[in-house]
Write an enzyme that holds these catalytic residues in place. Structure first.
Site, PDB file in Angstrom:
ATOM      1  N   SER A  45       0.830  -1.211   0.000  1.00 49.43           N
ATOM      2  CA  SER A  45       0.000   0.000   0.000  1.00 49.43           C
ATOM      3  C   SER A  45       0.860   1.255   0.000  1.00 49.43           C
ATOM      4  O   SER A  45       0.386   2.348  -0.321  1.00 49.43           O
ATOM      5  CB  SER A  45      -0.923   0.013   1.223  1.00 49.43           C
ATOM      6  OG  SER A  45      -0.190  -0.240   2.414  1.00 49.43           O
ATOM      7  N   GLU A 181      -9.779  -9.407   3.728  1.00 47.93           N
ATOM      8  CA  GLU A 181     -10.062  -8.011   3.388  1.00 47.93           C
ATOM      9  C   GLU A 181     -11.375  -7.863   2.627  1.00 47.93           C
ATOM     10  O   GLU A 181     -11.747  -8.721   1.825  1.00 47.93           O
ATOM     11  CB  GLU A 181      -8.910  -7.441   2.540  1.00 47.93           C
ATOM     12  CG  GLU A 181      -9.114  -5.991   2.146  1.00 47.93           C
ATOM     13  CD  GLU A 181      -7.880  -5.349   1.525  1.00 47.93           C
ATOM     14  OE1 GLU A 181      -7.974  -4.168   1.124  1.00 47.93           O
ATOM     15  OE2 GLU A 181      -6.822  -6.005   1.440  1.00 47.93           O
TER      16      GLU A 181
END
Length: 263
Positions: A45, A181
């Site tokens: 990320s 997720e």
């Protein structure tokens, strides 16, 4: 936190105490978060929050190694997870070669692999060769282009069954924990209950074995957008902007530096 967690203590935490995971990409923030975090994820990320890219796909292995080294330096008493970037584990040979590079060049405690049953053989190959693996199922950021966007998982019975199969395959392959997720909360709960290893959620409800958030999201530094599952614990962007504006004003009016800041 107390003593640095081990793979064994992480596995034993299931059903006892929720695990706290947060991302960090440098020594400074790693040091700041390690007092409260059980595990620090050096996530790909960083490609979005640090490099300003639209997704994680162009992150390189060398980038991950650089940032993982920085995090390990800043948080020497915290369990560190290194994301394996897109394209570095498409087959068993490359996956082992690249994971070995991470282990040889950093002090990472494990690597994280995205994918369920289709990646089970790769996870098994890594774990059999001394590489600790954290799995990642549900919404897979590295598959965003292939799937045409970020899509919540577990909306149908078929998706639920697939997630349960993924979780069990990842566990059987030797992963010591996994992230789930962007998954419907009731499905994530079933997934967590179906395996004996910890399942750490992000956008997956409260009935899992822990939570992970990206630090720049939860601290309000990333302004482009805020995912629904993120709670902002600080308006970091506003605080930084106000502080820098005050600095600029004092420079322009010669209020800074004053005598106490001068040699």
């Amino acid at each position: 936190m107390g003593k640095k967690l081990t793979i064994s203590s992480i596995k034993k935490a299931k059903g006892v105490e929720p695990l706290v995971m947060i991302t960090a990409y440098d020594a400074l923030f790693a040091k700041l978060v390690e007092e409260s975090a059980d595990m620090i994820l050096v996530g790909d990320s960083l490609n979005m929050s640090f490099a300003g890219k639209e997704d994680t796909l162009s992150t390189t292995l060398d980038q991950m190694i650089y940032h993982t080294n920085a995090v390990c330096q800043g948080a020497q008493n915290t369990f560190v997870v290194c994301d394996m970037p897109f394209g570095t584990y498409t087959n068993k040979k490359d996956a082992l070669k690249n994971a070995l590079k991470v282990f040889q060049q950093t002090k990472a405690d494990c690597v994280k692999i995205e994918g369920g049953k289709e990646k089970a053989d790769i996870i098994k190959h890594l774990t059999r060769n001394g590489i600790a693996v954290c799995g990642h199922i549900g919404l897979l950021p590295q598959s965003v282009r292939g799937e045409g966007g970020y899509k919540v998982k577990g909306r149908s019975e078929d998706e639920k069954k697939a997630l349960l199969k993924d979780a069990k395959a990842v566990e059987k392959a030797g992963a010591f924990c996994m992230v789930i997720e962007g998954t419907k909360a009731e499905v994530a709960k079933e997934v967590a209950q179906s395996v004996s290893i910890p399942v750490i959620g992000i956008g997956a409800g409260v009935d899992v074995d822990g939570q992970v958030l990206v630090f720049s999201d939860m601290l309000g530094f990333f302004e482009a957008f805020t995912p629904k599952f993120v709670k902002k614990y600080l308006d970091g962007a506003a605080l930084v902007k106000d502080a820098v504006a005050e600095y600029a004003k004092e420079v322009q009016t010669k209020q800074f530096p004053k005598e106490e800041h001068t040699y």
